[in-house]
Design a protein around this motif. Structure first.
Motif, PDB file in Angstrom:
ATOM      1  N   ASP A 188       0.816  -1.219   0.000  1.00 11.17           N
ATOM      2  CA  ASP A 188       0.000   0.000   0.000  1.00 11.17           C
ATOM      3  C   ASP A 188       0.848   1.266   0.000  1.00 11.17           C
ATOM      4  N   LEU A 189       2.156   1.124   0.228  1.00  9.49           N
ATOM      5  CA  LEU A 189       3.040   2.283   0.323  1.00  9.49           C
ATOM      6  C   LEU A 189       3.758   2.582  -0.989  1.00  9.49           C
ATOM      7  N   GLU A 190       3.416   1.869  -2.045  1.00  6.34           N
ATOM      8  CA  GLU A 190       4.026   2.088  -3.347  1.00  6.34           C
ATOM      9  C   GLU A 190       3.908   3.554  -3.752  1.00  6.34           C
ATOM     10  N   GLY A 191       5.045   4.150  -4.126  1.00  8.53           N
ATOM     11  CA  GLY A 191       5.059   5.516  -4.624  1.00  8.53           C
ATOM     12  C   GLY A 191       5.084   6.601  -3.560  1.00  8.53           C
ATOM     13  N   GLU A 192       5.074   6.242  -2.287  1.00  8.75           N
ATOM     14  CA  GLU A 192       5.068   7.249  -1.227  1.00  8.75           C
ATOM     15  C   GLU A 192       6.451   7.903  -1.092  1.00  8.75           C
ATOM     16  N   SER A 193       6.436   9.146  -0.670  1.00  4.94           N
ATOM     17  CA  SER A 193       7.670   9.842  -0.293  1.00  4.94           C
ATOM     18  C   SER A 193       7.822   9.745   1.222  1.00  4.94           C
TER      19      SER A 193
END
Length: 304
Positions: A188-193
């Motif tokens: 679910d954290l794909e692409g988070e900064s």
């Protein structure tokens, strides 16, 4: 040379009689004479002129008497200092803590400890868990508060007691798309900064590495300060990984979601040297830490 022999020497010099000195000391005269002779042999000087009416100091004896009195005074002072430290009336305690421990446990623990032991000087240091463990092992610190994975064994030479265990959480800014969810997985954290803490925060740095090894994430900000990380997250610069308790202390109303992974649990533990008996001051501070840890669930109950 033993302090006992010095006490015999001083008593004989003061009384001028081996018989009277033996009676004052509660030993037999032959025992006293033997110990004085051994002291003379060790020092390679004659301490007394011996005669039918008693003993008197030689010149060497007069010189040695001053040193003997100084040594016995130092011994008495040493015992007095040890007694004071043992009874928590003076001394110092050198403490190292990770930032999470400082946020979650130390303010209350220090308050409890100072109320019970106001004359113990407390010296504190904030560092990473690995640094704190090394300094406790070397004797540079008396006790340390470290972060670790639950049931993680301590290195040789250290013993530890867990104080609190809880989940790692993804800390969010108000209005973040994940706000309102109870749990998330790594996918679910794909692409988070991310706002990340550096290697100074060993466990949190390792947790970020585990996330980054599975999904594509970016680093928006790097800091060695938990306070800075939390405020940067709260401002919307990125998300971050922290222990639930530390985020709850800093931002009681700040949104977060539990990282739902088997390994995503963190413990706060207290470490001390295994090879020696802990001082009363160390044990008193550990009790204060436990009392502080027991108050955590009441302050920050699990959010549903």
């Amino acid at each position: 040379m033993r302090f006992e022999q010095l006490r015999y020497f001083v008593a004989a010099a003061r009384s001028g009689s081996l018989r009277r000195a033996a009676a004052l000391l509660g030993v037999t005269q032959p025992t006293l004479s033997e110990q004085l002779q051994r002291l003379e042999e060790e020092l390679n000087v004659i301490l007394f002129n011996r005669g039918p009416h008693g003993v008197s100091l030689t010149h060497a004896g007069e010189v040695m008497l001053a040193h003997a009195n100084s040594a016995l005074s130092a011994e008495a002072a040493m015992h007095q200092e040890a007694t004071a430290i043992g009874s928590l009336t003076s001394g110092r305690l050198r403490l190292g803590s990770v930032a999470t421990g400082g946020l979650a446990l130390l303010p209350e623990a220090i308050r409890i400890f100072r109320a019970q032991s106001p004359r113990i000087q407390l010296e504190t240091l904030e560092a990473g868990s690995a640094t704190i463990r090394a300094m406790v092992r070397s004797g540079e610190l008396d006790v340390g508060v470290v972060g670790r994975w639950p049931d993680e064994p301590e290195p040789d030479g250290l013993r530890s007691d867990e104080l609190a265990t809880g989940p790692l959480v993804i800390c969010l800014s108000p209005g973040h798309p994940l706000t309102g969810r109870e749990r998330v997985g790594i996918r679910d954290l794909e692409g988070e900064s991310f706002v990340v803490t550096d290697a100074h925060h060993d466990l949190l740095a390792e947790a970020f590495r585990r996330v980054a090894s599975v999904v594509d994430v970016s680093v928006a900000y790097v800091t060695n300060s938990s306070h800075t990380a939390m405020r940067t997250i709260h401002s919307g610069i990125g998300v971050g990984i922290h222990a639930e308790v530390s985020w709850g202390v800093m931002f009681p109303e700040g949104p977060f979601v539990i990282l739902d992974e088997p390994w995503a649990q963190a413990s706060i533990a207290v470490v001390r040297r295994e090879s020696e008996q802990s001082t009363p001051a160390v044990m008193a501070f550990i009790r204060a830490l436990r009392d502080s840890a027991h108050s955590i669930p009441a302050k920050f109950p699990p959010r549903r």
